[in-house]
Design a protein around this motif. Structure first.
Motif, PDB file in Angstrom:
ATOM      1  N   THR A  47     -28.026 -47.574 -12.613  1.00  0.00           N
ATOM      2  CA  THR A  47     -28.571 -48.598 -11.502  1.00  0.00           C
ATOM      3  C   THR A  47     -28.451 -50.196 -11.956  1.00  0.00           C
ATOM      4  OG1 THR A  47     -30.560 -49.014 -13.128  1.00  0.00           O
ATOM      5  CG2 THR A  47     -30.708 -47.103 -11.615  1.00  0.00           C
ATOM      6  N   ARG A  50     -24.815 -50.500 -10.325  1.00  0.00           N
ATOM      7  CA  ARG A  50     -24.856 -50.580  -9.083  1.00  0.00           C
ATOM      8  C   ARG A  50     -24.872 -52.052  -8.616  1.00  0.00           C
ATOM      9  NH1 ARG A  50     -28.240 -45.536  -5.988  1.00  0.00           N
ATOM     10  NH2 ARG A  50     -26.238 -43.891  -6.349  1.00  0.00           N
ATOM     11  N   GLN A  51     -25.493 -53.083  -9.484  1.00  0.00           N
ATOM     12  CA  GLN A  51     -25.592 -54.285  -9.322  1.00  0.00           C
ATOM     13  C   GLN A  51     -24.578 -55.262  -9.595  1.00  0.00           C
ATOM     14  OE1 GLN A  51     -29.817 -55.676 -10.533  1.00  0.00           O
ATOM     15  NE2 GLN A  51     -30.037 -53.609 -11.037  1.00  0.00           N
ATOM     16  N   GLU A  56     -18.397 -47.256  -6.121  1.00  0.00           N
ATOM     17  CA  GLU A  56     -19.899 -46.319  -5.942  1.00  0.00           C
ATOM     18  C   GLU A  56     -19.895 -45.708  -7.477  1.00  0.00           C
ATOM     19  OE1 GLU A  56     -21.232 -42.455  -3.449  1.00  0.00           O
ATOM     20  OE2 GLU A  56     -19.055 -42.813  -3.648  1.00  0.00           O
ATOM     21  N   VAL A  57     -21.311 -45.704  -7.664  1.00  0.00           N
ATOM     22  CA  VAL A  57     -21.726 -45.048  -8.911  1.00  0.00           C
ATOM     23  C   VAL A  57     -22.871 -44.128  -8.488  1.00  0.00           C
ATOM     24  CG1 VAL A  57     -23.014 -45.563 -11.251  1.00  0.00           C
ATOM     25  CG2 VAL A  57     -21.292 -47.181 -10.301  1.00  0.00           C
ATOM     26  N   ARG A  58     -22.816 -43.010  -8.834  1.00  0.00           N
ATOM     27  CA  ARG A  58     -23.826 -41.867  -8.571  1.00  0.00           C
ATOM     28  C   ARG A  58     -24.518 -41.524  -9.663  1.00  0.00           C
ATOM     29  NH1 ARG A  58     -20.968 -37.529  -4.594  1.00  0.00           N
ATOM     30  NH2 ARG A  58     -20.138 -39.259  -2.955  1.00  0.00           N
ATOM     31  N   SER A  68     -24.860 -39.569 -14.763  1.00  0.00           N
ATOM     32  CA  SER A  68     -24.167 -40.230 -13.769  1.00  0.00           C
ATOM     33  C   SER A  68     -22.703 -40.192 -13.812  1.00  0.00           C
ATOM     34  CB  SER A  68     -24.480 -41.864 -14.375  1.00  0.00           C
ATOM     35  OG  SER A  68     -23.666 -42.171 -15.519  1.00  0.00           O
ATOM     36  N   GLN A  70     -19.617 -42.479 -13.125  1.00  0.00           N
ATOM     37  CA  GLN A  70     -18.842 -43.906 -12.665  1.00  0.00           C
ATOM     38  C   GLN A  70     -17.394 -43.848 -12.725  1.00  0.00           C
ATOM     39  OE1 GLN A  70     -19.453 -46.342 -16.475  1.00  0.00           O
ATOM     40  NE2 GLN A  70     -21.357 -45.222 -16.334  1.00  0.00           N
TER      41      GLN A  70
END
Length: 257
Positions: A47, A50-51, A56-58, A68, A70
């Motif tokens: 999270t 993502r900022q 893309e990071v899942r 995760s 990355q």
């Protein structure tokens, strides 16, 4: 597709996964023997990433915690890169460009409003064109979903600032700060260049004993020669207000090159 286990310890496994669409660091978190928060660390880090990054990071949940995926960051850690300095008969000044690249990565994170909370040599990945600061699961400074948040209980003690150790001894928790990150960067430079922890304590000391030593004892004499040694001394001041900012550390390293 191929995968390679990179790390398996303290509530986390990390895999280097190559796929037709890219190469990723895949993390699985699960409760360790001493900490439940490690189960939520991959999602918390995702999270935050993502900022901060455009890629893309899942992330998601699995039966034992969170996971995760990355972007993979290619390069050598600061500790690996400075290995020759630790074995020199006479200490040689480490490369200022490499030190600057690490300070620059930390300064960028600080500029974005975050404190890392777990600065250590293995979290700087020095690649051919850029240095990455990885492992942001303990970072503070922005929004983190409540479902994946947890109290900060310190970092790897070999790089912990005295005020962080004191707070954890007193209350069991602390708040990561940019000033503590700067101390940890200085301690990272020192250990990577010399092989010695910033404060002496027995190898078999438990975490409480380690932190008490950091609170009670001055740091070791800084034996790194030249401008970098003088900067490390400033970065590892016991008073957070006396430490340079990460941006100021970058400026000093630029001027010393």
């Amino acid at each position: 597709m191929s995968k390679r286990l990179v790390l398996d310890r303290r509530g986390s496994t990390v895999w280097d996964v190559r796929t037709p669409v890219g190469r990723f660091a895949v993390k699985l978190g699960y409760p360790s023997r001493t900490h439940a928060w490690t189960a939520w660390a991959p999602a918390r880090e995702a999270t935050i990433l993502r900022q901060l990054i455009p890629e893309e990071v899942r992330f998601g949940e699995w039966e034992e915690g969170t996971w995760s995926a990355q972007p993979w960051r290619e390069g050598e850690s600061l500790y690996e890169l400075w290995e020759p300095h630790r074995h020199a008969g006479k200490p040689a000044p480490p490369e200022l460009d490499e030190a600057l690249s690490c300070a620059t990565a930390l300064a960028k994170l600080h500029e974005d409003g975050w404190a890392h909370g777990d600065v250590q040599p293995n979290h700087f990945v020095i690649g051919p064109t850029r240095t990455f600061l990885i492992d942001l699961a303990l970072a503070h400074g922005g929004d983190v979903p409540e479902d994946y948040d947890f109290r900060y209980q310190g970092c790897l003690v070999h790089y912990e600032a005295p005020e962080i150790s004191r707070s954890i001894l007193d209350s069991g928790t602390a708040t990561p700060t940019k000033e503590a990150d700067v101390y940890a960067l200085g301690a990272s430079f020192f250990l990577s260049a010399t092989g010695r922890r910033h404060v002496p304590y027995p190898d078999d000391a438990d975490r409480r004993e380690q932190r008490q030593a950091i609170v009670d004892k001055p740091h070791r004499p800084i034996t790194v020669p030249g401008a970098q040694g003088r900067l490390i001394e400033q970065m590892m001041s016991r008073d957070p207000a006396d430490r340079p900012t990460s941006a100021e550390a970058c400026q000093e390293l630029r001027e010393a090159r």
